[in-house]
Design a protein around this motif. Structure first.
Motif, PDB file in Angstrom:
ATOM      1  N   MET A   1      36.834 -15.209 -27.883  1.00  0.00           N
ATOM      2  CA  MET A   1      37.031 -13.773 -27.769  1.00  0.00           C
ATOM      3  C   MET A   1      38.526 -13.508 -27.893  1.00  0.00           C
ATOM      4  O   MET A   1      39.328 -14.144 -27.235  1.00  0.00           O
ATOM      5  CB  MET A   1      36.491 -13.290 -26.426  1.00  0.00           C
ATOM      6  N   ASP A   2      38.884 -12.557 -28.725  1.00  0.00           N
ATOM      7  CA  ASP A   2      40.293 -12.219 -28.874  1.00  0.00           C
ATOM      8  C   ASP A   2      40.659 -11.072 -27.932  1.00  0.00           C
ATOM      9  O   ASP A   2      39.817 -10.512 -27.244  1.00  0.00           O
ATOM     10  CB  ASP A   2      40.632 -11.900 -30.328  1.00  0.00           C
ATOM     11  N   GLY A   3      41.946 -10.734 -27.907  1.00  0.00           N
ATOM     12  CA  GLY A   3      42.440  -9.713 -26.991  1.00  0.00           C
ATOM     13  C   GLY A   3      41.813  -8.347 -27.202  1.00  0.00           C
ATOM     14  O   GLY A   3      41.482  -7.653 -26.239  1.00  0.00           O
ATOM     15  N   ASN A   4      41.633  -7.939 -28.454  1.00  0.00           N
ATOM     16  CA  ASN A   4      41.022  -6.632 -28.725  1.00  0.00           C
ATOM     17  C   ASN A   4      39.583  -6.581 -28.250  1.00  0.00           C
ATOM     18  O   ASN A   4      39.149  -5.592 -27.668  1.00  0.00           O
ATOM     19  CB  ASN A   4      41.077  -6.318 -30.225  1.00  0.00           C
ATOM     20  N   SER A   5      38.844  -7.648 -28.504  1.00  0.00           N
ATOM     21  CA  SER A   5      37.445  -7.693 -28.062  1.00  0.00           C
ATOM     22  C   SER A   5      37.350  -7.618 -26.542  1.00  0.00           C
ATOM     23  O   SER A   5      36.516  -6.905 -25.986  1.00  0.00           O
ATOM     24  CB  SER A   5      36.766  -8.972 -28.552  1.00  0.00           C
ATOM     25  N   PHE A   6      38.216  -8.377 -25.865  1.00  0.00           N
ATOM     26  CA  PHE A   6      38.208  -8.350 -24.405  1.00  0.00           C
ATOM     27  C   PHE A   6      38.544  -6.963 -23.879  1.00  0.00           C
ATOM     28  O   PHE A   6      37.890  -6.452 -22.974  1.00  0.00           O
ATOM     29  CB  PHE A   6      39.187  -9.374 -23.829  1.00  0.00           C
ATOM     30  N   GLU A   7      39.569  -6.345 -24.437  1.00  0.00           N
ATOM     31  CA  GLU A   7      39.979  -5.019 -23.978  1.00  0.00           C
ATOM     32  C   GLU A   7      38.851  -3.998 -24.167  1.00  0.00           C
ATOM     33  O   GLU A   7      38.565  -3.218 -23.267  1.00  0.00           O
ATOM     34  CB  GLU A   7      41.226  -4.576 -24.738  1.00  0.00           C
ATOM     35  N   ASN A   8      38.205  -4.020 -25.315  1.00  0.00           N
ATOM     36  CA  ASN A   8      37.085  -3.109 -25.556  1.00  0.00           C
ATOM     37  C   ASN A   8      35.932  -3.392 -24.609  1.00  0.00           C
ATOM     38  O   ASN A   8      35.325  -2.471 -24.054  1.00  0.00           O
ATOM     39  CB  ASN A   8      36.615  -3.206 -27.004  1.00  0.00           C
ATOM     40  N   TRP A   9      35.604  -4.677 -24.415  1.00  0.00           N
ATOM     41  CA  TRP A   9      34.530  -5.043 -23.499  1.00  0.00           C
ATOM     42  C   TRP A   9      34.844  -4.546 -22.093  1.00  0.00           C
ATOM     43  O   TRP A   9      34.009  -3.954 -21.423  1.00  0.00           O
ATOM     44  CB  TRP A   9      34.356  -6.566 -23.485  1.00  0.00           C
ATOM     45  N   PHE A  10      36.087  -4.766 -21.646  1.00  0.00           N
ATOM     46  CA  PHE A  10      36.478  -4.382 -20.292  1.00  0.00           C
ATOM     47  C   PHE A  10      36.389  -2.874 -20.091  1.00  0.00           C
ATOM     48  O   PHE A  10      35.834  -2.401 -19.108  1.00  0.00           O
ATOM     49  CB  PHE A  10      37.892  -4.884 -20.010  1.00  0.00           C
ATOM     50  N   LYS A  11      36.912  -2.119 -21.030  1.00  0.00           N
ATOM     51  CA  LYS A  11      36.894  -0.655 -20.914  1.00  0.00           C
ATOM     52  C   LYS A  11      35.477  -0.099 -20.926  1.00  0.00           C
ATOM     53  O   LYS A  11      35.179   0.880 -20.251  1.00  0.00           O
ATOM     54  CB  LYS A  11      37.684  -0.025 -22.059  1.00  0.00           C
ATOM     55  N   ASN A  12      34.583  -0.708 -21.698  1.00  0.00           N
ATOM     56  CA  ASN A  12      33.223  -0.196 -21.834  1.00  0.00           C
ATOM     57  C   ASN A  12      32.270  -0.741 -20.793  1.00  0.00           C
ATOM     58  O   ASN A  12      31.215  -0.160 -20.565  1.00  0.00           O
ATOM     59  CB  ASN A  12      32.685  -0.509 -23.224  1.00  0.00           C
ATOM     60  N   THR A  13      32.605  -1.846 -20.151  1.00  0.00           N
ATOM     61  CA  THR A  13      31.703  -2.478 -19.200  1.00  0.00           C
ATOM     62  C   THR A  13      31.961  -2.033 -17.774  1.00  0.00           C
ATOM     63  O   THR A  13      31.043  -1.826 -17.005  1.00  0.00           O
ATOM     64  CB  THR A  13      31.826  -4.018 -19.283  1.00  0.00           C
ATOM     65  N   LEU A  14      33.226  -1.896 -17.429  1.00  0.00           N
ATOM     66  CA  LEU A  14      33.574  -1.569 -16.064  1.00  0.00           C
ATOM     67  C   LEU A  14      33.430  -0.069 -15.810  1.00  0.00           C
ATOM     68  O   LEU A  14      34.052   0.735 -16.507  1.00  0.00           O
ATOM     69  CB  LEU A  14      35.025  -1.991 -15.795  1.00  0.00           C
ATOM     70  N   PRO A  15      32.619   0.305 -14.821  1.00  0.00           N
ATOM     71  CA  PRO A  15      32.556   1.739 -14.485  1.00  0.00           C
ATOM     72  C   PRO A  15      33.871   2.181 -13.846  1.00  0.00           C
ATOM     73  O   PRO A  15      34.673   1.352 -13.413  1.00  0.00           O
ATOM     74  CB  PRO A  15      31.411   1.816 -13.488  1.00  0.00           C
ATOM     75  N   LYS A  16      34.092   3.466 -13.828  1.00  0.00           N
ATOM     76  CA  LYS A  16      35.321   3.981 -13.223  1.00  0.00           C
ATOM     77  C   LYS A  16      35.359   3.590 -11.748  1.00  0.00           C
ATOM     78  O   LYS A  16      34.470   3.928 -10.986  1.00  0.00           O
ATOM     79  CB  LYS A  16      35.392   5.498 -13.357  1.00  0.00           C
TER      80      LYS A  16
END
Length: 41
Positions: A1-16
């Motif tokens: 997993m690259d940095g962009n994929s991780f960042e997108n996953w994190f933003k979309n997976t974690l609720p506020k």
């Protein structure tokens, strides 16, 4: 997993998180430029 994929996953997976929440991450920073090699002369 690259940095962009991780960042997108994190933003979309974690609720506020709640105001009193604490999130601790440890991940290596992204390398924006490739390291020079002998072939890059």
């Amino acid at each position: 997993m690259d940095g962009n994929s991780f960042e997108n996953w994190f933003k979309n997976t974690l609720p506020k998180p709640d105001d009193n929440s604490l999130i601790v991450l440890h991940y290596h920073s992204r390398r924006l430029e490739r390291v020079p090699t002998n072939a890059s002369g």
